[in-house]
Design a protein around this motif. Structure first.
Motif, mmCIF file in Angstrom:
data_model
loop_
_atom_site.group_PDB
_atom_site.id
_atom_site.type_symbol
_atom_site.label_atom_id
_atom_site.label_comp_id
_atom_site.label_asym_id
_atom_site.label_seq_id
_atom_site.Cartn_x
_atom_site.Cartn_y
_atom_site.Cartn_z
ATOM 1 N N ALA A 160 33.279 30.890 43.474
ATOM 2 C CA ALA A 160 33.343 32.047 42.575
ATOM 3 C C ALA A 160 32.170 32.997 42.830
ATOM 4 O O ALA A 160 32.350 34.217 42.929
ATOM 5 N N ALA A 164 32.562 36.649 44.559
ATOM 6 C CA ALA A 164 32.124 37.867 43.876
ATOM 7 C C ALA A 164 31.275 38.724 44.819
ATOM 8 O O ALA A 164 31.380 39.950 44.830
ATOM 9 N N LEU A 167 33.666 40.415 47.311
ATOM 10 C CA LEU A 167 34.406 41.504 46.672
ATOM 11 C C LEU A 167 33.516 42.729 46.462
ATOM 12 O O LEU A 167 33.919 43.864 46.693
ATOM 13 N N ARG A 182 24.058 39.664 34.959
ATOM 14 C CA ARG A 182 25.377 39.380 34.374
ATOM 15 C C ARG A 182 26.200 38.458 35.263
ATOM 16 O O ARG A 182 26.915 37.589 34.777
ATOM 17 N N ALA A 186 27.603 34.937 34.239
ATOM 18 C CA ALA A 186 29.030 34.606 34.329
ATOM 19 C C ALA A 186 29.223 33.252 35.010
ATOM 20 O O ALA A 186 30.064 32.451 34.607
ATOM 21 N N ARG A 190 25.039 31.401 29.985
ATOM 22 C CA ARG A 190 23.821 32.047 29.476
ATOM 23 C C ARG A 190 22.903 31.059 28.791
ATOM 24 O O ARG A 190 23.265 29.940 28.517
ATOM 25 N N ASN B 147 34.390 30.351 24.816
ATOM 26 C CA ASN B 147 33.431 30.915 25.766
ATOM 27 C C ASN B 147 33.598 32.414 25.987
ATOM 28 O O ASN B 147 32.951 32.972 26.866
ATOM 29 N N THR B 149 33.069 35.725 24.192
ATOM 30 C CA THR B 149 32.552 36.467 23.043
ATOM 31 C C THR B 149 32.254 37.893 23.482
ATOM 32 O O THR B 149 32.405 38.235 24.658
ATOM 33 N N ASP B 151 29.560 39.088 24.010
ATOM 34 C CA ASP B 151 28.442 39.066 24.965
ATOM 35 C C ASP B 151 28.861 38.601 26.359
ATOM 36 O O ASP B 151 28.051 38.629 27.290
ATOM 37 N N THR B 152 30.096 38.121 26.501
ATOM 38 C CA THR B 152 30.521 37.575 27.794
ATOM 39 C C THR B 152 30.639 38.687 28.837
ATOM 40 O O THR B 152 31.246 39.726 28.553
ATOM 41 N N PRO B 153 30.054 38.507 30.020
ATOM 42 C CA PRO B 153 30.164 39.538 31.067
ATOM 43 C C PRO B 153 31.543 39.458 31.732
ATOM 44 O O PRO B 153 31.690 38.892 32.816
ATOM 45 N N GLU B 156 32.171 40.682 35.409
ATOM 46 C CA GLU B 156 31.611 39.783 36.415
ATOM 47 C C GLU B 156 32.424 38.486 36.497
ATOM 48 O O GLU B 156 32.580 37.913 37.572
ATOM 49 N N LEU B 157 32.949 38.011 35.355
ATOM 50 C CA LEU B 157 33.824 36.835 35.396
ATOM 51 C C LEU B 157 35.080 37.131 36.221
ATOM 52 O O LEU B 157 35.522 36.308 37.023
ATOM 53 N N GLU B 159 35.366 39.369 38.543
ATOM 54 C CA GLU B 159 34.932 39.506 39.931
ATOM 55 C C GLU B 159 34.793 38.117 40.564
ATOM 56 O O GLU B 159 35.189 37.907 41.714
ATOM 57 N N ALA B 160 34.239 37.175 39.816
ATOM 58 C CA ALA B 160 34.041 35.824 40.339
ATOM 59 C C ALA B 160 35.385 35.124 40.569
ATOM 60 O O ALA B 160 35.613 34.513 41.618
ATOM 61 N N LEU B 161 36.300 35.250 39.610
ATOM 62 C CA LEU B 161 37.596 34.579 39.757
ATOM 63 C C LEU B 161 38.406 35.211 40.894
ATOM 64 O O LEU B 161 38.962 34.508 41.751
ATOM 65 N N VAL B 187 35.016 29.027 35.802
ATOM 66 C CA VAL B 187 34.917 30.412 35.346
ATOM 67 C C VAL B 187 34.967 30.531 33.815
ATOM 68 O O VAL B 187 34.205 31.302 33.222
#
Lengths: 190, 190
Positions: A160, A164, A167, A182, A186, A190, B147, B149, B151-153, B156-157, B159-161, B187
Motif C-alpha cells: 500500500a 501510493a 501513483l 497524512r 494512513a 495515528r 477507523n 473518522t 480525522d482519517t486521511p 491518502e488511504l 491512494e494507498a489502496l 488499509v
C-alpha cells in the motif's frame, strides 16, 4: 584445475557487462542519449545479446535499478529503530529523487517497463519484500510501534505504501510535508 | 439564432468521435489490432488530429478508460452502506478484470500511458478522488466504521489502496481471498 568457462557463466558475465555499461552511460550522457546500440558497443556484446534478454532500453534500466546498479543504496529504507522516522526519511529521499529530472525519468521508466514486461513487474514487487525494503523494515519493527504486531499484514502495508508512491510519481505531484504525515498516518495509523 | 459552430465545439466533437471509435474498435477487434490509422478512419478525422492530443494509442485508451468509454461503470465502487463489503466487491471486480486478457492489457496500458505522459498520470490520480471512486466512497463512509473518522486521511488511504492494486497488477499476481482480507486489514484496520 579450473573448469572451462561454460555457457551460463559467460552469459552472466555478459549480463553484468550490459548492466554496468547501461549504468555508466546513463551517468555520463543521461537517459535520452542512451541507446541499445550504445550499450552494446560499451559492453562489447552484439545488440542481439541485449534483445535476447530485454525487450527495450526501459527494461534494461529497470533491471539496473532493481539490482542497485543505478542509484545504489539510495532506495534502501534506513533502520534507526524508529519506524515512523525511517519511513519518513525513505519517502523524503524517494521524492527528492523524483524532483530531479534524471530520477523522475528513471523511476517512471521502471514503472513503464513493469507495465510492458511481466518479468520486470514481478521483480519490482519482489524488490519490496527483502531486507532494506519497506516490507523488510516493517517486519523488523514489529513490537516497536503500537500498530505493528505479529498480526499486522506487513507485506500488504508495504504494498500500500509503495503503491501510493508509484501513483503519486505517475501524477507528477510532489509529496509535501503535510502529505507525507497524512500518508504515514494512513498506513501506520495515528 | 444558434451561434455558428466554433473551433472548440468542433474540437470537442472530434475528441468524442475519436474516443468512441477507439472504444468500438477495441470491443470489435481487441487491443493488438487497434491502430491510430484505424481509429482515424473510423472517427473520420486525420491521424494528425489524434496525434495533436495524444502521443500514442495507449494514451487514447487511457483517456477512454478515465472517461468511462471503456468498461463503463465496472470500475465504480458500489455503495451498500457497508464500506468493507463495498471495497471488497470493488477489489474482486478489478481483479476479475485483470484476470481477463483484454482487461489486463487495458489496465496495464493505462499505467504505461501514465508513466509516459504527465497529463494522463495526473488524470489517473484525479480519477481516484471523485464520487464513485475509492476516496469518494471512503469519504461517504466516515462515521460508519470505527477507523473512519473526520480525522482519517481518506485521500491518502485511497491512494494507498489504489496504489497497492496497481503494484499487484504490474506483478501479474492474482488477488486471492486471504490477500484481499489482509489488504483491507492493512488499509481499513482490523
Amino acid at each position: 584445475m579450473p573448469l572451462p568457462r561454460s555457457g551460463p557463466v559467460r552469459s552472466e558475465a555478459a549480463r553484468q557487462a550490459i548492466l554496468q555499461a547501461t549504468a555508466d552511460l546513463l551517468a555520463e550522457r543521461g537517459y535520452d542519449a542512451l541507446t541499445i546500440e550504445g550499450i552494446a558497443a560499451r559492453a562489447q556484446v552484439g545488440k542481439q545479446t541485449i534483445y535476447r534478454w530485454w525487450p527495450s532500453k526501459g527494461a534494461v534500466i529497470a533491471e539496473c535499478l532493481l539490482e542497485g546498479k543505478i542509484l545504489p543504496g539510495r532506495l534502501l529504507v534506513p533502520d534507526t529503530g524508529d519506524i515512523r522516522h525511517d519511513l519518513s526519511q525513505w519517502l523524503t529521499t524517494v521524492f527528492a529523487l523524483l524532483g530531479e529530472d534524471q530520477g523522475e525519468t528513471l523511476l517512471r521508466s521502471l514503472v513503464a517497463a513493469a507495465a510492458e514486461n511481466a518479468d520486470t513487474g514481478r521483480r519490482l514487487r519482489d524488490s519490496l519484500t527483502g531486507s532494506g525494503s519497506v516490507a523488510g523494515r516493517l517486519r523488523s519493527a514489529i513490537g516497536t510501534a503500537p500498530n505493528l504486531t505479529t498480526d499486522t499484514p506487513v507485506d500488504e502495508l508495504a504494498e500500500a505504501l509503495s503503491g501510493a508512491v508509484i501513483l503519486r510519481a505517475l501524477s507528477r505531484e510532489p509529496l509535501r510535508e503535510p502529505d507525507l504525515v497524512r500518508l504515514l498516518d494512513a498506513v501506520l495509523g495515528r
